[in-house]
Design a protein around this motif. Structure first.
Motif, mmCIF file in Angstrom:
data_model
loop_
_atom_site.group_PDB
_atom_site.id
_atom_site.type_symbol
_atom_site.label_atom_id
_atom_site.label_comp_id
_atom_site.label_asym_id
_atom_site.label_seq_id
_atom_site.Cartn_x
_atom_site.Cartn_y
_atom_site.Cartn_z
ATOM 1 N N HIS A 143 0.778 -1.229 0.041
ATOM 2 C CA HIS A 143 -0.050 -0.172 0.012
ATOM 3 C C HIS A 143 0.740 1.249 -0.029
ATOM 4 C CE1 HIS A 143 -3.802 2.095 1.161
ATOM 5 N NE2 HIS A 143 -2.710 3.063 1.656
ATOM 6 N N GLU A 144 1.732 1.235 0.998
ATOM 7 C CA GLU A 144 2.656 2.556 1.077
ATOM 8 C C GLU A 144 3.639 2.534 -0.138
ATOM 9 O OE1 GLU A 144 1.455 4.690 3.146
ATOM 10 O OE2 GLU A 144 0.059 3.454 4.285
ATOM 11 N N HIS B 109 1.779 4.126 -2.866
ATOM 12 C CA HIS B 109 1.418 5.711 -3.094
ATOM 13 C C HIS B 109 2.992 6.317 -3.283
ATOM 14 C CE1 HIS B 109 -2.240 5.986 -0.763
ATOM 15 N NE2 HIS B 109 -1.780 5.601 0.210
ATOM 16 N N TYR C 198 -11.549 1.155 2.611
ATOM 17 C CA TYR C 198 -10.721 2.155 2.843
ATOM 18 C C TYR C 198 -10.389 2.911 1.459
ATOM 19 C CZ TYR C 198 -6.840 4.978 4.518
ATOM 20 O OH TYR C 198 -6.100 6.122 4.880
ATOM 21 N N GLU D 256 -6.233 6.651 -2.173
ATOM 22 C CA GLU D 256 -6.324 5.165 -1.660
ATOM 23 C C GLU D 256 -6.984 4.071 -2.511
ATOM 24 O OE1 GLU D 256 -4.952 5.284 0.928
ATOM 25 O OE2 GLU D 256 -4.471 7.230 1.529
HETATM 26 ZN ZN LIG Z 1 -2.986 5.088 1.751
#
Ligand SMILES: [Zn+2]
Length: 263
Positions: A154-155, A158, A208, A215
């Motif tokens: 996830h990070e 990003h 989320y 996201e």
């Molecule tokens: Zn995030």
């Protein structure tokens, strides 16, 4: 010239810091997405991990401590995203900070009324523009249990999104990709997921993802690597765009039948 020097330098790093085969086997066998790889791909992932661990600084926060197994676990997941993109995709920053558990950065931000406010939320991970990636080790470990969420993927998704500025779900696309196709696909899928979540219907991605298009991209990336069948079934166009973006097709790889046994 620079490229030749970089190739030479990286070859030297690989020669001087070979992976411990026992450690590599122990840590890499925890991940289903590694089990799907061919042997040459697995070798390439291992080399990327060596270079990643050499170029990035993984620091524990406070009196927390990290061993080689934990560092390699983070590196494997981070490098899975860039297996066919190269380490240059993580340029312009070097630090990864790891907290033992969820953390509260207590950062200030300007609210919708223009007033400064302190964020008292707990986070499992954060990625800063041209700054560090921050992770909660407890959350990293829960992904190792094949949880639906994968905070590392996830990070680092990003981070890839931030290569062309703030994370907005619209990363820098390759020359052979269509910006229009990407926008249409992600806009439609984002709206669909948010509508289903609002109506209380079952959804294919972690809700989320409805926080923002950024996201959505990060959560879709987690699902792309962890549960490609699910993403492809519910959002085939998103899956296809991510195949083009990551230059990998997880569904073309077989998960060994005995994978659960070797974990
Ligand atoms: Zn995030």
């Amino acid at each position: 010239m620079f490229s030749a020097y970089r190739t030479w330098r990286r070859r030297r790093i690989l020669q001087k810091h070979p992976l411990d085969p026992v450690l590599w086997q122990r840590v890499s066998s925890r991940f289903g997405f590694v089990a799907r790889l061919t042997e040459p791909e697995r070798e390439r992932l291992g080399e990327l991990c060596v270079l990643f661990l050499h170029e990035k600084q993984i620091s524990p926060a406070g009196d927390f401590s990290l061993d080689n197994e934990m560092r390699l676990g983070i590196a494997i997941q981070a490098c899975m995203l860039i297996l066919n993109l190269g380490l240059e995709s993580y340029r312009d920053w070097i630090e990864i900070i790891v907290y033992p558990d969820e953390f509260m950065p207590r950062q200030e931000y300007r609210n919708e009324h223009g007033l400064m406010q302190t964020d008292n939320s707990f986070y499992s991970g954060q990625a800063w523009l041209r700054g560090p990636v921050i992770l909660s080790w407890a959350s990293v470990e829960s992904a190792w249990q094949h949880d639906a969420a994968n905070v590392v993927i996830h990070e680092f998704a990003h981070k890839l999104d931030m290569l062309n500025g703030n994370a907005d779900g619209f990363p820098s696309l390759h020359a052979d990709m269509s910006r229009q196709q990407w926008t249409q696909t992600f806009t439609h899928a984002y709206a669909d997921l948010c509508r289903r979540a609002r109506l209380g219907q079952a959804v294919a991605l972690d809700v989320y993802a409805c926080e923002s298009p950024a996201e959505f991209f990060a959560v879709a990336s987690e699902t792309f690597f962890e549960f490609p069948e699910m993403l492809s079934r519910h959002y085939p166009e998103v899956y296809h765009q991510l195949v083009l973006f990551y230059r990998q097709d997880p569904l073309s790889r077989q998960l060994p039948g005995d994978w659960r046994l070797v974990r």
